[in-house]
Design an enzyme around this catalytic site. Sequence first.
Site, short mmCIF file in Angstrom:
data_model
loop_
_atom_site.label_atom_id
_atom_site.label_comp_id
_atom_site.label_asym_id
_atom_site.label_seq_id
_atom_site.Cartn_x
_atom_site.Cartn_y
_atom_site.Cartn_z
N LYS A 104 -5.28 15.03 -9.61
CA LYS A 104 -4.30 13.95 -9.59
C LYS A 104 -4.70 12.98 -8.47
CE LYS A 104 -2.00 14.85 -5.62
NZ LYS A 104 -1.61 13.92 -4.54
N ASP B 83 3.18 18.87 -5.45
CA ASP B 83 2.37 18.16 -6.43
C ASP B 83 2.34 18.86 -7.80
OD1 ASP B 83 1.62 16.02 -4.81
OD2 ASP B 83 -0.15 17.06 -4.03
#
Length: 276
Positions: A30, A145
């Site tokens: 990411k 996350d």
Amino acid sequence: MSATPARLPEERSERTPDEATPIELRAHAKLTRTLRMTGLRDDGYHLIDAEMVSLALHDVLVVDPARTGLAATGPFAAGMPTDHSNLVAKALRLIGADAHVTIDKRIPHGGGLGGGSTDAAAVLRWGGFGTNDAALVEASRLGADIPFCMVGGRARVTGIGEIIEPLPQVDLTITLVIPPLAVSTPAAYRAWDDLGGPTGDGPNDLEVAAITVEPRLAWWRDAIAERTGTAPVLAGSGATWFVDGQRDDALADLVDEGARLVVTTTISSVSSPFDL
């Protein structure tokens, strides 16, 4: 916290983690393109308002339900814990699964690219863990996350990371500059607190704090800007810097300084764990 995962029945695959056949999972990095720090909860968790995207860059996990334990291979395997503290081990415990997981580590840990979180998210998806609101809150207790890595694509991420608002896909080519450094995310957040919660001049409020933790980041920022004519952005808490476009030619000499250059693209969704 309950050990029983929240599930969405329509998300279950025909395959289950009870099968004895090893399976490969793709765990996509990411990238936090913008990060605003918006507050601090009473429990000490930081509140954020961020734009995150999934990248083609990925780790590969081999999950073998017939064995137990963790192993690491690949260019960024050194220094990665393979005991109960690893997020993959915690994800297995959350879904109540016993398995051996070999992680081919292609995403640097300590690089701000969600490497550990996306590995854990891949295991949760393999185990049939849902992406409804309750499931994402539960996943965020493992790591802030992880909820975005469960959903993937492009999204606005708020709260402590558990509120995911999908955004239209934007196809981008991105050059990552991964210096021979690592930044502890908790240390960067503590430094941000100690500095009085500064707002960054650029798109990442954590940049000043990360440089306080690892001052050598400033040299890399300036070196990238000098070679590309563009101010790079720090990925999350660092240590990876990124610029839009394919800029590896301009940055090639930084390899001699120990950097790894990766040209990658954004992707619209994370892979189904049963696609490979």
